[in-house]
Scaffold this motif. Structure first.
Motif, PDB file in Angstrom:
ATOM      1  N   GLY A 171       0.792  -1.095  -0.276  1.00  9.65           N
ATOM      2  CA  GLY A 171      -0.205  -0.026   0.416  1.00  9.65           C
ATOM      3  C   GLY A 171       0.888   1.229  -0.009  1.00  9.65           C
ATOM      4  O   GLY A 171       2.087   0.702  -0.413  1.00  9.65           O
ATOM      5  N   LEU A 172       0.568   2.309   0.345  1.00 11.69           N
ATOM      6  CA  LEU A 172       0.979   3.611   1.011  1.00 11.69           C
ATOM      7  C   LEU A 172       1.599   3.923   1.691  1.00 11.69           C
ATOM      8  O   LEU A 172       0.800   3.951   3.303  1.00 11.69           O
ATOM      9  N   ALA A 218       4.779   4.323  -1.920  1.00 15.39           N
ATOM     10  CA  ALA A 218       4.327   2.785  -1.989  1.00 15.39           C
ATOM     11  C   ALA A 218       5.582   1.935  -1.796  1.00 15.39           C
ATOM     12  O   ALA A 218       6.549   2.067  -2.108  1.00 15.39           O
ATOM     13  N   ILE A 219       5.165   1.274  -1.402  1.00 15.13           N
ATOM     14  CA  ILE A 219       5.107  -0.010  -0.755  1.00 15.13           C
ATOM     15  C   ILE A 219       4.900  -1.540  -0.978  1.00 15.13           C
ATOM     16  O   ILE A 219       3.842  -2.071  -1.541  1.00 15.13           O
ATOM     17  N   GLY A 245      14.600   6.042 -12.320  1.00  7.72           N
ATOM     18  CA  GLY A 245      12.732   5.787 -11.431  1.00  7.72           C
ATOM     19  C   GLY A 245      12.730   6.958 -12.322  1.00  7.72           C
ATOM     20  O   GLY A 245      11.032   7.650 -13.158  1.00  7.72           O
ATOM     21  N   GLN A 253      12.115   6.755 -15.857  1.00  9.59           N
ATOM     22  CA  GLN A 253      10.783   5.761 -16.597  1.00  9.59           C
ATOM     23  C   GLN A 253       9.549   6.198 -16.584  1.00  9.59           C
ATOM     24  O   GLN A 253       8.711   6.107 -17.305  1.00  9.59           O
ATOM     25  N   PHE A 269       9.721   8.443 -20.020  1.00  8.97           N
ATOM     26  CA  PHE A 269       9.085   7.900 -20.680  1.00  8.97           C
ATOM     27  C   PHE A 269       7.840   7.277 -21.469  1.00  8.97           C
ATOM     28  O   PHE A 269       7.144   7.577 -22.443  1.00  8.97           O
ATOM     29  N   ILE A 270       7.340   7.192 -19.091  1.00  9.65           N
ATOM     30  CA  ILE A 270       5.395   6.535 -20.467  1.00  9.65           C
ATOM     31  C   ILE A 270       4.748   8.303 -20.376  1.00  9.65           C
ATOM     32  O   ILE A 270       4.035   8.165 -21.281  1.00  9.65           O
ATOM     33  N   ASN A 271       5.552   8.862 -20.215  1.00 10.33           N
ATOM     34  CA  ASN A 271       4.222  10.021 -19.596  1.00 10.33           C
ATOM     35  C   ASN A 271       5.072  10.885 -21.239  1.00 10.33           C
ATOM     36  O   ASN A 271       3.861  12.318 -21.877  1.00 10.33           O
ATOM     37  N   VAL A 306       3.641  11.941 -14.202  1.00 10.76           N
ATOM     38  CA  VAL A 306       2.074  11.382 -14.113  1.00 10.76           C
ATOM     39  C   VAL A 306       2.636  11.454 -12.217  1.00 10.76           C
ATOM     40  O   VAL A 306       4.006  10.854 -12.029  1.00 10.76           O
ATOM     41  N   ILE A 351       3.076   9.459  -9.888  1.00  7.61           N
ATOM     42  CA  ILE A 351       2.862   7.952  -9.348  1.00  7.61           C
ATOM     43  C   ILE A 351       4.907   7.306  -9.140  1.00  7.61           C
ATOM     44  O   ILE A 351       5.368   7.807  -9.553  1.00  7.61           O
ATOM     45  N   ASN A 352       4.450   7.103  -7.736  1.00  6.18           N
ATOM     46  CA  ASN A 352       5.569   6.657  -7.317  1.00  6.18           C
ATOM     47  C   ASN A 352       7.024   7.871  -7.225  1.00  6.18           C
ATOM     48  O   ASN A 352       7.842   8.060  -6.900  1.00  6.18           O
ATOM     49  N   ASP A 393       7.849   7.994  -4.073  1.00  9.53           N
ATOM     50  CA  ASP A 393       9.574   7.032  -3.879  1.00  9.53           C
ATOM     51  C   ASP A 393      10.771   7.721  -4.401  1.00  9.53           C
ATOM     52  O   ASP A 393      11.640   7.620  -3.673  1.00  9.53           O
ATOM     53  N   ASN A 394      10.434   8.337  -5.302  1.00 15.59           N
ATOM     54  CA  ASN A 394      11.962   8.714  -6.214  1.00 15.59           C
ATOM     55  C   ASN A 394      12.400   9.945  -5.329  1.00 15.59           C
ATOM     56  O   ASN A 394      13.711  10.015  -5.865  1.00 15.59           O
TER      57      ASN A 394
END
Lengths: 137, 178
Positions: free
Chosen positions: A35-36, A42-43, A88, A91, A94-96, A103, A105-106, A109-110
Motif C-alpha cells: 500500500g502507501l 508506495a511499498i 525512476g 521511466q 518515458f511513460i508520459n 504523472v 505515480i511513485n 518514492d523517487n
C-alpha cells in the motif's frame, strides 16, 4: 564522532524502522506490508525488506570497527540511490512522453530516493574534508 | 659472550613479535576485504532488488501471463463486460478498453457515468482515474494509463442517475512496450 559514522548510525536506525513499520497494520493503506506507507510512499513486502537490509548494512558500517566503513557505506549506497533515482524519473518521462506531464505515480518514492542519495554523497564528501582537516591539524 | 644469548633471545622475541604483527595484519586485511565486499555486495544487491521490484525489471525479464481479453463482472444490478480492444495491455496511455453495461433484463445502460481507477495489485501505484466516453448501446470507451508492467486491477465505478454507485473489478496484466 565522524560525520560518516553519525550518518550511518542514525540513518541505519531510521531506515530500519521504516522497513519494519511497513509491515505494521494500519500504517499503510493496503494489506499488511503493501500500500502507501503513511499514505505517501508506495511499498510492498519486497520494498520493506530492502529498507531493512539497507538499515542493517548502515548499522554494520556505523558500528563495526568503530565505524571505519561508514564512509564507504555512504559512497556505495549514495551511488545505488542515484542510479535508482535516475531510472525512476527517466521511466516517468518515458511513460508520459514529456517533462511537464510527469504523472505523480511513485514520484514520492523517487524524491525519497533522491534525498537519500544526496545525503549519502554529501556525507561522503564532507567526511573526506573532515578527515583531511584532522590530518592537517 | 654473555650478551650473545640475550641478543639471540631479543632477536627471537622481535622475530616472534613481527610474525604476530604480520599475522594480525594479514587477518586485518582479510577482515577489511570481507567488510568492504559485504558493503559493496549489499549495495549491488539492493540496487538489483530495487530495479526488480520498484522499476519493473522483474516484469521486463519475465513478462506476466496475458490476461483474458474479455471479462465479465457483476456490479450490483449491472453486468459489465470489459474488452481490451487494443490487445495486450502495455505500459503507457495508448491502451483502448471498452465496457458494455447492461441491466438484469439485458437492456443497455446508456446514461451512466463510468469511471475507471487502475492500481497495481502488488504495490500501490495509483494512477489518475479516467472517465469513459459513452458510445451508445451501453458501450463506453476508455484509455487507462499504466505506469509499470505487472498485475493491475481496474475498478469500474458505475454511477447511474437515480441509483447508488456500484463497482466492478477486473484483474489484468500489463507488459512493457516491446
Amino acid at each position: 564522532m565522524s560525520i560518516a559514522r553519525q550518518y550511518a548510525r542514525i540513518f541505519g536506525f531510521i531506515i530500519l524502522a521504516i522497513g519494519i513499520l511497513g509491515f505494521v497494520p494500519g500504517l499503510s493503506t493496503g494489506v499488511t506490508g503493501s500500500g502507501l506507507l503513511l499514505g505517501i510512499f508506495a511499498i510492498n513486502p519486497l520494498h520493506n525488506l530492502i529498507h531493512i537490509a539497507t538499515g542493517l548494512m548502515a548499522l554494520f558500517a556505523g558500528y563495526y570497527a568503530d565505524g571505519s566503513y561508514a564512509r564507504l557505506y555512504a559512497l556505495v549506497f549514495g551511488i545505488v540511490y542515484v542510479l535508482i533515482t535516475i531510472a525512476g524519473f527517466t521511466q516517468l518521462l518515458f511513460i508520459n512522453g514529456s517533462l511537464l506531464g510527469i504523472v505523480p505515480i511513485n514520484t514520492a518514492d523517487n524524491f525519497l530516493h533522491l534525498a537519500i542519495a544526496a545525503v549519502a554523497l554529501g556525507v561522503y564528501i564532507l567526511s573526506g574534508e573532515q578527515a583531511r582537516s584532522r590530518a592537517i591539524s | 659472550m654473555r650478551d650473545a644469548p640475550i641478543g639471540e633471545a631479543a632477536a627471537m622475541q622481535l622475530a616472534g613479535g613481527a610474525r604476530a604483527a604480520s599475522t594480525a595484519s594479514a587477518r586485518s586485511s582479510r577482515t577489511d576485504l570481507v567488510a568492504r565486499s559485504v558493503i559493496i555486495g549489499s549495495g549491488i544487491a539492493v540496487c538489483l532488488l530495487l530495479a526488480w521490484g520498484h522499476l519493473g525489471l522483474g516484469a521486463y525479464l519475465f513478462p506476466p501471463a496475458p490476461s483474458a481479453p474479455r471479462q465479465v463482472a457483476i456490479a450490483g444490478p449491472y453486468q459489465v463486460t470489459m474488452s481490451a480492444d487494443s490487445g495486450q495491455l502495455l505500459v503507457g496511455a495508448h491502451n483502448s478498453v471498452s465496457f458494455v453495461v447492461r441491466d438484469r433484463a439485458g437492456h443497455a445502460v446508456n446514461n451512466a457515468m463510468i469511471q475507471i481507477r487502475a492500481d497495481m495489485t502488488t504495490m500501490a501505484m495509483p494512477v489518475p482515474p479516467v472517465t469513459a466516453t459513452p458510445l451508445g448501446d451501453g458501450r463506453y470507451a476508455a484509455r487507462p494509463l499504466f505506469s509499470m508492467a505487472g498485475p493491475w486491477r481496474l475498478t469500474v465505478t458505475i454511477a447511474d442517475p437515480g441509483a447508488p454507485a456500484t463497482h466492478a473489478a477486473f484483474d489484468v496484466s500489463v507488459r512493457w512496450n516491446p
